[in-house]
Write a protein that holds these residues in place. Sequence first.
Motif, PDB file in Angstrom:
ATOM      1  N   ARG A  15       0.822  -1.209   0.000  1.00  0.00           N
ATOM      2  CA  ARG A  15       0.000   0.000   0.000  1.00  0.00           C
ATOM      3  C   ARG A  15       0.861   1.267   0.000  1.00  0.00           C
ATOM      4  O   ARG A  15       0.500   2.262  -0.623  1.00  0.00           O
ATOM      5  N   LYS A  16       2.008   1.218   0.666  1.00  0.00           N
ATOM      6  CA  LYS A  16       2.908   2.384   0.677  1.00  0.00           C
ATOM      7  C   LYS A  16       3.390   2.692  -0.745  1.00  0.00           C
ATOM      8  O   LYS A  16       3.424   3.847  -1.160  1.00  0.00           O
ATOM      9  N   ILE A  17       3.747   1.656  -1.493  1.00  0.00           N
ATOM     10  CA  ILE A  17       4.166   1.853  -2.889  1.00  0.00           C
ATOM     11  C   ILE A  17       3.027   2.485  -3.684  1.00  0.00           C
ATOM     12  O   ILE A  17       3.222   3.430  -4.453  1.00  0.00           O
ATOM     13  N   GLU A  18       1.811   1.977  -3.491  1.00  0.00           N
ATOM     14  CA  GLU A  18       0.644   2.513  -4.207  1.00  0.00           C
ATOM     15  C   GLU A  18       0.404   3.974  -3.854  1.00  0.00           C
ATOM     16  O   GLU A  18       0.119   4.798  -4.730  1.00  0.00           O
ATOM     17  N   HIS A  19       0.541   4.323  -2.587  1.00  0.00           N
ATOM     18  CA  HIS A  19       0.302   5.706  -2.161  1.00  0.00           C
ATOM     19  C   HIS A  19       1.368   6.660  -2.698  1.00  0.00           C
ATOM     20  O   HIS A  19       1.050   7.801  -3.045  1.00  0.00           O
ATOM     21  N   VAL A  20       2.591   6.191  -2.793  1.00  0.00           N
ATOM     22  CA  VAL A  20       3.639   7.040  -3.385  1.00  0.00           C
ATOM     23  C   VAL A  20       3.354   7.230  -4.872  1.00  0.00           C
ATOM     24  O   VAL A  20       3.517   8.340  -5.405  1.00  0.00           O
ATOM     25  N   LEU A  21       2.897   6.177  -5.549  1.00  0.00           N
ATOM     26  CA  LEU A  21       2.503   6.319  -6.959  1.00  0.00           C
ATOM     27  C   LEU A  21       1.400   7.364  -7.078  1.00  0.00           C
ATOM     28  O   LEU A  21       1.457   8.238  -7.950  1.00  0.00           O
ATOM     29  N   LEU A  22       0.417   7.303  -6.203  1.00  0.00           N
ATOM     30  CA  LEU A  22      -0.675   8.283  -6.224  1.00  0.00           C
ATOM     31  C   LEU A  22      -0.140   9.699  -6.031  1.00  0.00           C
ATOM     32  O   LEU A  22      -0.511  10.612  -6.778  1.00  0.00           O
ATOM     33  N   ASP A  23       0.737   9.887  -5.060  1.00  0.00           N
ATOM     34  CA  ASP A  23       1.332  11.213  -4.827  1.00  0.00           C
ATOM     35  C   ASP A  23       2.090  11.701  -6.061  1.00  0.00           C
ATOM     36  O   ASP A  23       2.017  12.882  -6.413  1.00  0.00           O
ATOM     37  N   MET A  24       2.806  10.800  -6.702  1.00  0.00           N
ATOM     38  CA  MET A  24       3.563  11.177  -7.896  1.00  0.00           C
ATOM     39  C   MET A  24       2.628  11.550  -9.047  1.00  0.00           C
ATOM     40  O   MET A  24       2.937  12.437  -9.842  1.00  0.00           O
ATOM     41  N   LEU A  38      10.033   5.690  -9.114  1.00  0.00           N
ATOM     42  CA  LEU A  38       9.162   5.323  -8.007  1.00  0.00           C
ATOM     43  C   LEU A  38       9.965   4.650  -6.887  1.00  0.00           C
ATOM     44  O   LEU A  38       9.828   4.988  -5.711  1.00  0.00           O
ATOM     45  N   CYS A  39      10.841   3.731  -7.269  1.00  0.00           N
ATOM     46  CA  CYS A  39      11.676   3.022  -6.286  1.00  0.00           C
ATOM     47  C   CYS A  39      12.657   3.970  -5.596  1.00  0.00           C
ATOM     48  O   CYS A  39      12.889   3.850  -4.386  1.00  0.00           O
ATOM     49  N   GLU A  40      13.223   4.908  -6.358  1.00  0.00           N
ATOM     50  CA  GLU A  40      14.131   5.890  -5.758  1.00  0.00           C
ATOM     51  C   GLU A  40      13.396   6.733  -4.723  1.00  0.00           C
ATOM     52  O   GLU A  40      13.924   7.025  -3.650  1.00  0.00           O
ATOM     53  N   ARG A  41      12.190   7.123  -5.057  1.00  0.00           N
ATOM     54  CA  ARG A  41      11.390   7.930  -4.127  1.00  0.00           C
ATOM     55  C   ARG A  41      11.097   7.152  -2.837  1.00  0.00           C
ATOM     56  O   ARG A  41      11.072   7.711  -1.757  1.00  0.00           O
ATOM     57  N   LEU A  42      10.887   5.863  -2.970  1.00  0.00           N
ATOM     58  CA  LEU A  42      10.600   5.007  -1.817  1.00  0.00           C
ATOM     59  C   LEU A  42      11.860   4.519  -1.112  1.00  0.00           C
ATOM     60  O   LEU A  42      11.781   3.933  -0.037  1.00  0.00           O
ATOM     61  N   GLU A  43      12.999   4.717  -1.780  1.00  0.00           N
ATOM     62  CA  GLU A  43      14.292   4.216  -1.284  1.00  0.00           C
ATOM     63  C   GLU A  43      14.258   2.691  -1.115  1.00  0.00           C
ATOM     64  O   GLU A  43      14.646   2.145  -0.084  1.00  0.00           O
ATOM     65  N   ILE A  44      13.769   2.048  -2.180  1.00  0.00           N
ATOM     66  CA  ILE A  44      13.731   0.577  -2.203  1.00  0.00           C
ATOM     67  C   ILE A  44      14.362   0.093  -3.509  1.00  0.00           C
ATOM     68  O   ILE A  44      14.350   0.808  -4.511  1.00  0.00           O
ATOM     69  N   PRO A  45      14.906  -1.126  -3.528  1.00  0.00           N
ATOM     70  CA  PRO A  45      15.421  -1.662  -4.786  1.00  0.00           C
ATOM     71  C   PRO A  45      14.258  -2.080  -5.707  1.00  0.00           C
ATOM     72  O   PRO A  45      13.159  -2.380  -5.233  1.00  0.00           O
ATOM     73  N   ARG A  46      14.528  -2.101  -7.005  1.00  0.00           N
ATOM     74  CA  ARG A  46      13.502  -2.481  -7.985  1.00  0.00           C
ATOM     75  C   ARG A  46      12.936  -3.872  -7.689  1.00  0.00           C
ATOM     76  O   ARG A  46      11.756  -4.114  -7.897  1.00  0.00           O
ATOM     77  N   LYS A  47      13.770  -4.774  -7.197  1.00  0.00           N
ATOM     78  CA  LYS A  47      13.285  -6.140  -6.934  1.00  0.00           C
ATOM     79  C   LYS A  47      12.193  -6.139  -5.864  1.00  0.00           C
ATOM     80  O   LYS A  47      11.314  -6.987  -5.876  1.00  0.00           O
ATOM     81  N   THR A  48      12.230  -5.166  -4.960  1.00  0.00           N
ATOM     82  CA  THR A  48      11.176  -5.055  -3.950  1.00  0.00           C
ATOM     83  C   THR A  48       9.856  -4.681  -4.622  1.00  0.00           C
ATOM     84  O   THR A  48       8.804  -5.231  -4.287  1.00  0.00           O
ATOM     85  N   PHE A  49       9.914  -3.754  -5.567  1.00  0.00           N
ATOM     86  CA  PHE A  49       8.708  -3.382  -6.316  1.00  0.00           C
ATOM     87  C   PHE A  49       8.121  -4.627  -6.983  1.00  0.00           C
ATOM     88  O   PHE A  49       6.914  -4.875  -6.889  1.00  0.00           O
ATOM     89  N   TYR A  50       8.974  -5.403  -7.649  1.00  0.00           N
ATOM     90  CA  TYR A  50       8.502  -6.587  -8.384  1.00  0.00           C
ATOM     91  C   TYR A  50       8.069  -7.727  -7.460  1.00  0.00           C
ATOM     92  O   TYR A  50       7.430  -8.669  -7.907  1.00  0.00           O
ATOM     93  N   ARG A  51       8.366  -7.622  -6.199  1.00  0.00           N
ATOM     94  CA  ARG A  51       7.857  -8.592  -5.230  1.00  0.00           C
ATOM     95  C   ARG A  51       6.337  -8.412  -5.074  1.00  0.00           C
ATOM     96  O   ARG A  51       5.618  -9.349  -4.753  1.00  0.00           O
ATOM     97  N   TYR A  52       5.865  -7.191  -5.324  1.00  0.00           N
ATOM     98  CA  TYR A  52       4.444  -6.871  -5.126  1.00  0.00           C
ATOM     99  C   TYR A  52       3.661  -6.676  -6.416  1.00  0.00           C
ATOM    100  O   TYR A  52       2.446  -6.895  -6.445  1.00  0.00           O
ATOM    101  N   PHE A  53       4.335  -6.243  -7.471  1.00  0.00           N
ATOM    102  CA  PHE A  53       3.652  -5.885  -8.715  1.00  0.00           C
ATOM    103  C   PHE A  53       4.405  -6.432  -9.918  1.00  0.00           C
ATOM    104  O   PHE A  53       5.637  -6.458  -9.915  1.00  0.00           O
ATOM    105  N   ASP A  54       3.656  -6.797 -10.957  1.00  0.00           N
ATOM    106  CA  ASP A  54       4.279  -7.250 -12.199  1.00  0.00           C
ATOM    107  C   ASP A  54       4.749  -6.074 -13.053  1.00  0.00           C
ATOM    108  O   ASP A  54       5.649  -6.221 -13.871  1.00  0.00           O
ATOM    109  N   SER A  55       4.099  -4.920 -12.851  1.00  0.00           N
ATOM    110  CA  SER A  55       4.379  -3.759 -13.695  1.00  0.00           C
ATOM    111  C   SER A  55       3.851  -2.499 -13.011  1.00  0.00           C
ATOM    112  O   SER A  55       3.165  -2.580 -11.981  1.00  0.00           O
ATOM    113  N   LYS A  56       4.122  -1.370 -13.613  1.00  0.00           N
ATOM    114  CA  LYS A  56       3.588  -0.102 -13.106  1.00  0.00           C
ATOM    115  C   LYS A  56       2.061  -0.123 -13.212  1.00  0.00           C
ATOM    116  O   LYS A  56       1.358   0.356 -12.317  1.00  0.00           O
TER     117      LYS A  56
END
Length: 196
Positions: A15-24, A38-56
């Motif tokens: 949900r945090k990733i989703e909310h940052v996307l919304l803010d952006m 998006l990952c830079e803004r969250l300070e997470i590696p890209r692999k963390t994003f792909y742990r939750y989502f297949d794509s933007k």
Amino acid sequence: MYKLCKTEQSAQRQRKIEHVLLDMMIKKNYEDISITELCERLEIPRKTFYRYFDSKEGALYALIEHTMSEYVGFHQDKQGKIRTLKNEIEQYYCFWYDHKYFLDAFSKNNMLEKIIEVSISFPVNDMVSFSKFLPDDTEWVRNKIFKFAICGLVFQMIDWYKDGFKISISDMSEISCRMLSKPLFPNLDKLGIIPN
């Protein structure tokens, strides 16, 4: 498109990733937002994003579905309480009025139709038993009636938002109650058209 989280902690991260996307999306066009940014803004590696989502796009659809699932009308225990259609619909409009920021982000990106698109496929059946409302109809017919009604309701909400919420929640609820509880064309016989 997005993963179903097994723990509360991973659901919160998603949900945090989703909310940052919304803010952006408020500040920048969705098409111009990259997963890397998006990952830079969250300070997470890209692999963390792909742990939750297949794509933007998966993150976008998760954002819509998870926001819709927050609607309290799906979760309230209403046993023993007097319920009216008008009160139920007022809760719906209050929810979207309170989520103006969400609507602003989608409007800015010309993506309000995505809310209708997701609404049609949203698993409301898991939260509301349509067989109670339409006991004499088949599951297929219930599904078609639901899609027709939900498209109308979501379209009215979006139209209300685009008009700057000028009409009161109470008046919007009255309009929606009319749409949901009375025949669409009650006077067909006066026009020489015989309903089935």
